[in-house]
Write a protein that holds these residues in place. Structure first.
Motif, short mmCIF file in Angstrom:
data_model
loop_
_atom_site.label_atom_id
_atom_site.label_comp_id
_atom_site.label_asym_id
_atom_site.label_seq_id
_atom_site.Cartn_x
_atom_site.Cartn_y
_atom_site.Cartn_z
N PHE A 279 4.32 2.29 9.01
CA PHE A 279 4.44 1.84 7.62
C PHE A 279 5.79 2.21 7.00
O PHE A 279 6.04 1.86 5.85
N GLU A 311 2.85 -4.81 -5.15
CA GLU A 311 2.55 -5.97 -4.29
C GLU A 311 3.66 -6.17 -3.25
O GLU A 311 3.39 -6.49 -2.09
N SER A 314 3.33 -3.65 -0.42
CA SER A 314 2.29 -4.07 0.52
C SER A 314 2.75 -5.22 1.40
O SER A 314 2.50 -5.24 2.61
N GLU A 315 3.46 -6.18 0.79
CA GLU A 315 3.92 -7.34 1.55
C GLU A 315 4.94 -6.93 2.61
O GLU A 315 4.89 -7.41 3.75
N LYS A 318 3.23 -5.01 5.39
CA LYS A 318 2.44 -5.95 6.20
C LYS A 318 3.34 -6.76 7.13
O LYS A 318 3.02 -6.98 8.30
N LEU A 339 -3.13 -0.74 4.36
CA LEU A 339 -2.35 0.27 3.62
C LEU A 339 -3.27 0.91 2.59
O LEU A 339 -3.63 0.29 1.59
N THR A 340 -3.65 2.16 2.80
CA THR A 340 -4.52 2.88 1.88
C THR A 340 -3.69 3.64 0.86
O THR A 340 -2.47 3.75 0.98
N SER A 341 -4.38 4.20 -0.16
CA SER A 341 -3.68 4.96 -1.19
C SER A 341 -3.01 6.20 -0.61
O SER A 341 -2.00 6.68 -1.14
N LEU A 344 0.12 4.58 0.38
CA LEU A 344 0.81 3.86 -0.69
C LEU A 344 1.53 4.81 -1.64
O LEU A 344 2.70 4.58 -1.99
N LYS A 379 -5.76 -5.73 -11.18
CA LYS A 379 -4.77 -4.83 -10.58
C LYS A 379 -3.80 -4.22 -11.58
O LYS A 379 -2.95 -3.42 -11.20
#
Length: 511
Positions: A279, A311, A314-315, A318, A339-341, A344, A379
């Protein structure tokens, strides 16, 4: 008369009955005839004739129960009253079924009752009707898939409706008094919040009441207009209000900024905070987005910036995971790419370290305490909580005993990388502006976006330049050489200097 609503009192046709056609109106009352009043928005701008009036005052038919005739000399028009509707039978340009919105009871001088039916539109379509405010508002709402959060967007929307004129005039008057007469103090920001809420509440009520038919409070369109009025108000008072918020949190902002700068010099990376190696990436697009936070004016606009930043994180993660060749079954790969907190928040911390926002405490307080509209979009509250958690993580964690990083953090984005990321964001923005019917909306000017980013670059490096008291002769000669090269390449002096100089701080939209 008893029980007339504001809508009827200000209805153009009903007022014309009372003033210009008093004789017919009095005759209708004396005979207890049925008076049909089209709702206000359906007769805006219409000049009422005797033919129109006589077609909307009806008396019971001598032949058929439930039928009514017009009061002109030949009783040329026939209408049938059914449950909650009027159906035109004879004498009109075409047969129509017109909905009855509600009913009022009036009393004549002898205290005998007569009925007034407020109907959806004129009984005959030959009478020209103006467009429905609600339909126009919905059309304007659907012209973009994104929420209106900036002051300018909300101002354009509100001023697009002539019916908002009186309400906006009163709202601007209250805002002028707030910005010019109300003393804002850091220790009394809660009082300022209460005053602004009152101004917004009255403004929303006035705007909704100006529509015809009047919008209901829980109508989706009403909720959108409420948010727009709030954003308009907060954008109007931003310059005065946010400067006081900054003063209140000046020490907190300074402490957090110094902590982030210290971590930046330590070259803190995500893997040092326990983020899985798959990640760990640079997140250039998220940097560009978060760096624009200070330039936003309304709390809603700032909150959407936080949401977009998460966002993009995450993108980009990913995308990185998808580029790694799978070494396990597909189901396990899917689970491993979530992806968990736990990942994150550390990623967001490293992003904050690279961007080093100067007013994060002020911005988070501003969003939390001056944004009251509960948007139907999701969100948003999650985004605020996530940033608050990352901020507290930075403030409360002792980073002294971290293990050395396996990956060095890339501190700076080159001008070429910055422009490349901006082009990509511009393309993504254009894609989002494709409407459902296949038409592509005009994208925001690319040159303006580059100009804004260039200004951010210049601002973020100003402090570094101020510390340079003199120019080294060799650098001066290099600068002259670069200027000559820039002239040859067609580049401006500022952009050329960015290409050749090593800046002391990170720049661009940073996260």
């Amino acid at each position: 008369m008893a029980g007339f609503s504001d809508d009827l009192d200000f209805n153009p046709f009903y007022r014309a009955l009372q003033t210009n056609f008093g004789r017919l109106f009095e005759e209708a009352q004396n005979h207890c005839w049925l008076i049909c009043v089209p709702q206000s928005n359906s007769v805006k701008g219409l000049k009422f004739s005797s033919n129109f009036v006589e077609s909307h005052i009806l008396k019971p038919s001598s032949f058929f129960t439930g039928q009514f005739t017009s009061i002109d000399k030949g009783e040329s028009k026939t209408v049938e009253l059914e449950e909650r509707v009027l159906r035109t039978v004879k004498g009109f340009s075409k047969e129509e079924t017109v909905k009855i919105l509600y009913e009022e009871i009036g009393y004549n001088q002898l205290l005998k009752p007569f009925k007034i039916l407020i109907i959806e539109r004129p009984l005959d379509p030959v009478f020209h009707a103006c467009k429905d405010d609600k339909q126009e508002a919905n059309k304007l709402m659907n012209s973009t898939s994104e929420e209106r959060t900036s002051f300018s967007e909300c101002q354009v929307f509100l001023e697009n409706f002539p019916c908002h004129g009186k309400a906006l005039k009163m709202l601007k008057k209250k805002l002028y008094q707030f910005t010019n007469n109300y003393m804002l103090l850091p220790q009394y920001l809660h009082d300022a919040a209460d005053r602004l809420q009152d101004i917004i509440s009255i403004g929303v009520t006035d705007v909704l009441h100006s529509h015809s038919p009047q919008l209901l409070p829980h109508d989706p369109l009403s909720l959108e207009i409420s948010a727009i009025v709030e954003n308009y108000v907060m954008g109007y008072v931003h310059q005065k209000l946010f400067s006081i918020v900054q003063r209140k949190f000046a020490d907190d902002d300074k402490y957090l900024s110094e902590k982030l700068t210290e971590l930046y010099r330590m070259e803190l990376t995500a893997d040092q905070l326990g983020v899985k190696e798959r990640f760990c990436c640079q997140l250039p697009r998220a940097k560009v987005e978060l760096a624009s936070l200070d330039g936003k004016t309304t709390p809603a606009e700032k909150l959407h910036c936080l949401k977009t930043t998460l966002e993009l994180i995450s993108e980009e993660v990913k995308q990185l995971v998808q580029e790694i060749p799978p070494l396990c079954p597909f189901s396990q790969l899917q689970e491993a790419s979530v992806l968990t907190s736990d990942d994150l928040i550390p990623l967001l911390v490293t992003l904050l370290v690279q961007v080093r926002p100067r007013m994060l405490e002020s911005n988070l307080y501003y969003i939390q305490n001056f944004h009251w509209h509960l948007s139907p979009k999701d969100k948003l509250s999650y985004s605020l909580v996530t940033f608050q958690a990352a901020k507290e993580y930075v403030k409360s964690t002792d980073f002294t005993f971290l293990q050395p990083s396996r990956n060095k953090m890339k501190k700076e984005m080159s001008l070429e990388e910055l422009m490349e990321v901006t082009v990509e964001l511009q393309k993504n923005s254009s894609k989002k502006e494709v409407e459902n019917d296949g038409r592509v909306r005009a994208p925001k000017p690319f040159d303006k976006q580059l100009e804004k980013i260039t200004k951010m670059i210049e601002a973020s490096t100003q402090e570094h330049r101020d510390r340079e008291n003199q120019v080294i002769p060799e650098q001066h000669h290099d600068s002259e050489r670069h200027k000559r090269q820039a002239s040859k390449d067609g580049l401006g002096e500022f952009l050329t200097s960015l290409q050749h100089n090593s800046l002391g701080v990170s720049f661009g939209k940073q996260n």
